[in-house]
Scaffold this motif. Structure first.
Motif, mmCIF file in Angstrom:
data_model
loop_
_atom_site.group_PDB
_atom_site.id
_atom_site.type_symbol
_atom_site.label_atom_id
_atom_site.label_comp_id
_atom_site.label_asym_id
_atom_site.label_seq_id
_atom_site.Cartn_x
_atom_site.Cartn_y
_atom_site.Cartn_z
ATOM 1 N N ASP A 559 38.033 36.811 55.524
ATOM 2 C CA ASP A 559 38.496 35.477 55.942
ATOM 3 C C ASP A 559 37.619 34.353 55.387
ATOM 4 O O ASP A 559 38.116 33.298 54.962
ATOM 5 N N VAL A 560 36.305 34.563 55.377
ATOM 6 C CA VAL A 560 35.394 33.508 54.926
ATOM 7 C C VAL A 560 35.563 33.253 53.427
ATOM 8 O O VAL A 560 35.693 32.111 52.979
ATOM 9 N N LYS A 561 35.570 34.357 52.644
ATOM 10 C CA LYS A 561 35.721 34.202 51.193
ATOM 11 C C LYS A 561 37.121 33.673 50.841
ATOM 12 O O LYS A 561 37.282 32.895 49.885
ATOM 13 N N LEU A 562 38.150 34.088 51.610
ATOM 14 C CA LEU A 562 39.510 33.580 51.383
ATOM 15 C C LEU A 562 39.548 32.063 51.578
ATOM 16 O O LEU A 562 40.157 31.327 50.783
ATOM 17 N N LYS A 563 38.893 31.600 52.629
ATOM 18 C CA LYS A 563 38.890 30.157 52.905
ATOM 19 C C LYS A 563 38.194 29.396 51.775
ATOM 20 O O LYS A 563 38.699 28.360 51.312
ATOM 21 N N LYS A 564 37.053 29.905 51.310
ATOM 22 C CA LYS A 564 36.341 29.242 50.204
ATOM 23 C C LYS A 564 37.200 29.242 48.947
ATOM 24 O O LYS A 564 37.238 28.259 48.189
ATOM 25 N N PHE A 565 37.905 30.345 48.737
ATOM 26 C CA PHE A 565 38.760 30.465 47.553
ATOM 27 C C PHE A 565 39.896 29.430 47.596
ATOM 28 O O PHE A 565 40.172 28.757 46.603
ATOM 29 N N MET A 566 40.540 29.318 48.753
ATOM 30 C CA MET A 566 41.679 28.401 48.875
ATOM 31 C C MET A 566 41.236 26.939 48.767
ATOM 32 O O MET A 566 41.984 26.084 48.292
ATOM 33 N N VAL A 567 40.030 26.627 49.204
ATOM 34 C CA VAL A 567 39.525 25.258 49.081
ATOM 35 C C VAL A 567 39.213 24.929 47.625
ATOM 36 O O VAL A 567 39.532 23.838 47.124
ATOM 37 N N LYS A 568 38.634 25.862 46.918
ATOM 38 C CA LYS A 568 38.249 25.628 45.531
ATOM 39 C C LYS A 568 39.444 25.641 44.586
ATOM 40 O O LYS A 568 39.528 24.846 43.646
ATOM 41 N N TRP A 569 40.407 26.564 44.849
ATOM 42 C CA TRP A 569 41.587 26.690 43.975
ATOM 43 C C TRP A 569 42.862 26.629 44.843
ATOM 44 O O TRP A 569 43.448 27.679 45.154
ATOM 45 N N PRO A 570 43.284 25.463 45.252
ATOM 46 C CA PRO A 570 44.379 25.342 46.233
ATOM 47 C C PRO A 570 45.781 25.603 45.683
ATOM 48 O O PRO A 570 46.709 25.804 46.453
ATOM 49 N N THR A 571 45.961 25.555 44.357
ATOM 50 C CA THR A 571 47.305 25.738 43.798
ATOM 51 C C THR A 571 47.329 26.933 42.852
ATOM 52 O O THR A 571 46.293 27.356 42.318
ATOM 53 N N LYS A 572 48.546 27.441 42.616
ATOM 54 C CA LYS A 572 48.687 28.605 41.728
ATOM 55 C C LYS A 572 48.149 28.345 40.323
ATOM 56 O O LYS A 572 47.430 29.196 39.770
ATOM 57 N N PRO A 573 48.489 27.218 39.699
ATOM 58 C CA PRO A 573 47.943 26.981 38.349
ATOM 59 C C PRO A 573 46.418 26.996 38.313
ATOM 60 O O PRO A 573 45.817 27.530 37.371
ATOM 61 N N LYS A 574 45.786 26.413 39.337
ATOM 62 C CA LYS A 574 44.318 26.406 39.364
ATOM 63 C C LYS A 574 43.769 27.810 39.600
ATOM 64 O O LYS A 574 42.732 28.192 39.032
ATOM 65 N N MET A 575 44.457 28.580 40.462
ATOM 66 C CA MET A 575 44.030 29.963 40.700
ATOM 67 C C MET A 575 44.065 30.774 39.403
ATOM 68 O O MET A 575 43.121 31.511 39.064
ATOM 69 N N LYS A 576 45.173 30.637 38.671
ATOM 70 C CA LYS A 576 45.359 31.438 37.457
ATOM 71 C C LYS A 576 44.435 30.994 36.333
ATOM 72 O O LYS A 576 44.196 31.750 35.385
ATOM 73 N N ALA A 577 43.915 29.772 36.425
ATOM 74 C CA ALA A 577 42.992 29.282 35.403
ATOM 75 C C ALA A 577 41.550 29.706 35.678
ATOM 76 O O ALA A 577 40.678 29.549 34.811
ATOM 77 N N ALA A 578 41.273 30.229 36.863
ATOM 78 C CA ALA A 578 39.902 30.612 37.234
ATOM 79 C C ALA A 578 39.456 31.839 36.445
ATOM 80 O O ALA A 578 40.193 32.813 36.284
ATOM 81 N N ILE A 589 30.855 37.383 44.752
ATOM 82 C CA ILE A 589 31.443 38.726 44.705
ATOM 83 C C ILE A 589 31.029 39.388 43.395
ATOM 84 O O ILE A 589 30.586 38.747 42.449
ATOM 85 N N ASN A 590 31.196 40.755 43.364
ATOM 86 C CA ASN A 590 30.826 41.470 42.149
ATOM 87 C C ASN A 590 31.934 41.384 41.107
ATOM 88 O O ASN A 590 33.026 40.878 41.379
ATOM 89 N N GLU A 591 31.670 41.925 39.919
ATOM 90 C CA GLU A 591 32.605 41.800 38.802
ATOM 91 C C GLU A 591 33.910 42.531 39.063
ATOM 92 O O GLU A 591 34.986 42.041 38.733
ATOM 93 N N GLN A 592 33.844 43.705 39.686
ATOM 94 C CA GLN A 592 35.056 44.486 39.944
ATOM 95 C C GLN A 592 35.974 43.754 40.928
ATOM 96 O O GLN A 592 37.197 43.703 40.745
ATOM 97 N N THR A 593 35.378 43.175 41.956
ATOM 98 C CA THR A 593 36.183 42.421 42.930
ATOM 99 C C THR A 593 36.851 41.215 42.249
ATOM 100 O O THR A 593 38.012 40.902 42.517
ATOM 101 N N ALA A 594 36.099 40.564 41.356
ATOM 102 C CA ALA A 594 36.660 39.418 40.632
ATOM 103 C C ALA A 594 37.841 39.848 39.775
ATOM 104 O O ALA A 594 38.876 39.171 39.716
ATOM 105 N N LYS A 595 37.704 40.991 39.092
ATOM 106 C CA LYS A 595 38.804 41.492 38.257
ATOM 107 C C LYS A 595 40.019 41.855 39.114
ATOM 108 O O LYS A 595 41.171 41.572 38.743
ATOM 109 N N ASP A 596 39.801 42.497 40.267
ATOM 110 C CA ASP A 596 40.916 42.843 41.170
ATOM 111 C C ASP A 596 41.619 41.585 41.678
ATOM 112 O O ASP A 596 42.849 41.525 41.783
ATOM 113 N N LEU A 597 40.805 40.565 41.955
ATOM 114 C CA LEU A 597 41.382 39.301 42.450
ATOM 115 C C LEU A 597 42.231 38.634 41.367
ATOM 116 O O LEU A 597 43.328 38.136 41.634
ATOM 117 N N ILE A 598 41.750 38.644 40.126
ATOM 118 C CA ILE A 598 42.513 38.055 39.022
ATOM 119 C C ILE A 598 43.824 38.802 38.825
ATOM 120 O O ILE A 598 44.876 38.198 38.559
#
Length: 604
Positions: A559-578, A589-598
């Motif tokens: 929940d905490v990391k999700l909230k930080k994520f949504m504040v930093k990248w609030p829209t789909k285009p911004k999420m996909k550009a991360a 987070i570690n590299e594997q978690t980042a890859k899974d999130l992408i």
């Protein structure tokens, strides 16, 4: 004098009819009024906590003294009031602003005169007919006279340009007598101009009788060419008369009034019916000060004060407070009996509606709206019994879709059109479960609490509140508004079994909306728009909830990391550009978690 001294002075006034004159610090008269009982009326201005209009509050704040005149009757007070206003022109009485100046029909002073429409008085010694208030009527009259008598409309100078060029197209299509050929003498041409002037001054009926007499005389004298020309003129007059004549039976002369109101403006049109035809039209636009009925009545009395050219009938679109007194007032002005009526059927009613439509269109032009939009708001005001036109309308709807999709939508229509910058959305927070009534109460409470707290996003009070729902919604919300001290008109919008708007409802009964009325079209548009807006917000939240649930499925995202994520990248285009590195740095987070999130973001 201060307010207490003015009140003490007013308490000494008699309980008799008369006029009062309010004065400012310089002694200038700023307001004139009449009263059935002077004491009661004048004291009411200086009471504490009086529910005055804005105009009255401003006027009272400027009053330093007042004078009064006692009269023998209320009618004498009325006549005196009109006379005093005309004489002093106080700034807090209605100020009329005529949209147009005076117009004239001008017969030029030259060897071969022309008949033209002019705005200003020419400097020559030509004949001037007028003044008229309506430029349209003047131009139409000049054009008709030109068509009937085949007068030249070209720029050629006569007699200088005789026979210098071929006749123009108008001559060949029989719309011009062909004066340029030089075959018509000055005397003959002057006779034609004289006939045209008689037509303009006397109307079609007088001209027909005179031209028929002249035609038969010419025929008897074997002057068949002149007889044919007179015959053609007669035919032209009859054709135009048939188009213009209003079939009124014996009602040949009357003034017909129409009013339209929108917010702070009032528009008035007076159709002048003479010899059974619309001979002139007057337009007025002025600021609304006081209630619509007060403005209407005050203006009508001012208009006829000092006039002698009052016809035998005055047709109003709404009754004056005392129709008998109004008729007597008109009689005193002009010296003959005048019938003052509000027609319920027949040709007079059609003329009244025509005047009203003209007033609507004039007002619509002023406020840059269509006549249909202005008419719809006026119609809504009448249907709902509101004291003024509802310029600023707020509408609310609730939409439910599970726990994540309980929302409220607020839309605004200003002057009959959507004001999208004022739209607001509400996520239901306090109500548990799918409770439409409770959700509507929460939305309205939050909206008006923010108004009372001075929130600039909710700073304007609506003239009318519409709820998408029946009387249950109205009964649920009314106590909330009462508790908060909000006294705005409140109605529910009811649909039939085909999901079409059919009525507006109070907490007790319904007001049916005819499908042929302008108000029906506007309320339907409001109901459809607020429903669309609430549904769109609900779907957006549902998609967002679905998206966040998928992101939370990624191992290492809570929940905490999700909230930080949504504040930093609030829209789909911004999420996909991360990038993976940005995600690792921001969310820790570690590299594997980042890859899974992408990978999850790419599927959204």
């Amino acid at each position: 004098m201060n307010i207490d001294e003015l009140r003490a002075k007013a308490l000494l006034l008699p309980l008799e009819p008369g006029c009062y004159l309010m004065k400012d610090r310089t002694g200038e008269i700023i307001y004139v009024g009449k009263a059935k009982a002077l004491k009661n009326r004048v004291v009411s201005y200086f009471r504490e906590n009086s529910s005055h209009t804005e105009k009255t509050r401003q006027m009272v704040s400027c009053v330093n003294d007042f004078d009064f005149i006692v009269t023998a009757s209320e009618f004498e007070a009325l006549v005196l009031e009109c006379s005093l206003i005309k004489h002093y022109r106080p700034k807090y009485n209605i100020l009329l602003m005529d949209d147009k100046g005076y117009h004239y029909i001008h017969v030029t002073d030259e060897e071969f005169p022309r008949i033209e429409a002019v705005m200003q008085k020419p400097q020559d010694n030509g004949l001037l007919i007028g003044p008229y208030m309506s430029g349209f009527v003047v131009r139409e009259t000049v054009e008709q006279a030109g068509l009937i008598f085949k007068l030249p409309t070209c720029n050629r100078k006569f007699p200088q340009d005789f026979k210098k060029a071929r006749p123009c197209l108008n001559f060949h299509i029989k719309r011009c007598m062909g004066l340029c050929q030089g075959k018509i003498s000055r005397g003959e041409y002057q006779n034609i101009i004289d006939e045209a002037v008689k037509y303009i001054r006397g109307g079609g009926t007088a001209s027909i009788d005179e031209l028929e007499r002249q035609m038969f005389e010419a025929s008897d004298a074997l002057d068949f060419e002149r007889a044919a020309r007179l015959r053609d003129q007669l035919a032209a007059i009859k054709r135009i008369s048939e188009k213009q004549t209003v079939f009124l039976g014996e009602d040949r002369q009357m003034d017909v009034w129409g009013f339209a109101e929108n917010g702070g403006l009032v528009s008035c049109v007076i159709l002048k019916i003479r010899e059974g035809k619309i001979a002139d039209k007057e337009n007025f636009t002025f600021d609304k000060q006081g209630s619509a009925d007060e403005v209407r009545e005050e203006f009508i009395y001012r208009y006829y004060t000092g006039r002698e050219d009052i016809p035998k009938a005055v047709v109003l679109d709404k009754a004056a407070a005392d129709m008998e007194m109004f008729a007597e007032f008109l009689r005193v002005q002009c010296g003959h009996n005048v019938q003052a009526v509000v027609p319920q059927r027949g040709e007079r009613k059609k003329l009244m509606e025509m005047a009203g439509n003209n007033a609507l269109e004039q007002l619509a032009h002023k406020i840059k709206r269509t006549g249909r939009e202005v008419a719809a708001l006026e119609e809504l005001q009448r249907l709902l019994g509101m004291p003024a036109t509802p310029i600023y309308i707020e509408a609310y709807d609730i939409s439910n879709w599970g726990e994540t999709g309980r929302v409220g939508g607020m839309i605004v229509f200003e002057n009959g059109r959507p004001l999208k910058k004022a739209y607001r959305r509400f996520a239901i927070r306090d109500v548990v479960g799918q409770d439409d009534y409770g959700s509507m109460r929460e939305v309205l409470r939050r909206r008006f609490v923010r108004y009372l707290d001075g929130d600039p996003g909710f700073s304007r009070l609506p003239d009318l509140i519409l709820l998408d729902g029946g009387k249950g919604h109205v009964n649920a919300v009314a106590p909330v508004l009462e508790e908060l001290g909000i006294h705005t008109a409140l109605f529910g919008m009811v649909k039939d079994n085909r999901h079409r708007t059919r009525a507006l409802t109070t907490g007790e009964g319904e007001i049916a909306l005819s499908m042929t009325r302008s108000a029906f079209t506007m309320v339907t548009a409001i109901q459809d728009e607020v429903h669309r807006y609430a549904i769109a917000y609900q779907r957006m939240l549902h998609k967002k909830a679905d998206m966040t649930s998928k992101i939370k499925e990624v191992r290492g995202i809570g929940d905490v990391k999700l909230k930080k994520f949504m504040v930093k990248w609030p829209t789909k285009p911004k999420m996909k550009a991360a990038t993976a590195q940005e995600l690792m740095d921001e969310l820790k987070i570690n590299e594997q978690t980042a890859k899974d999130l992408i990978a999850v973001i790419a599927e959204l």
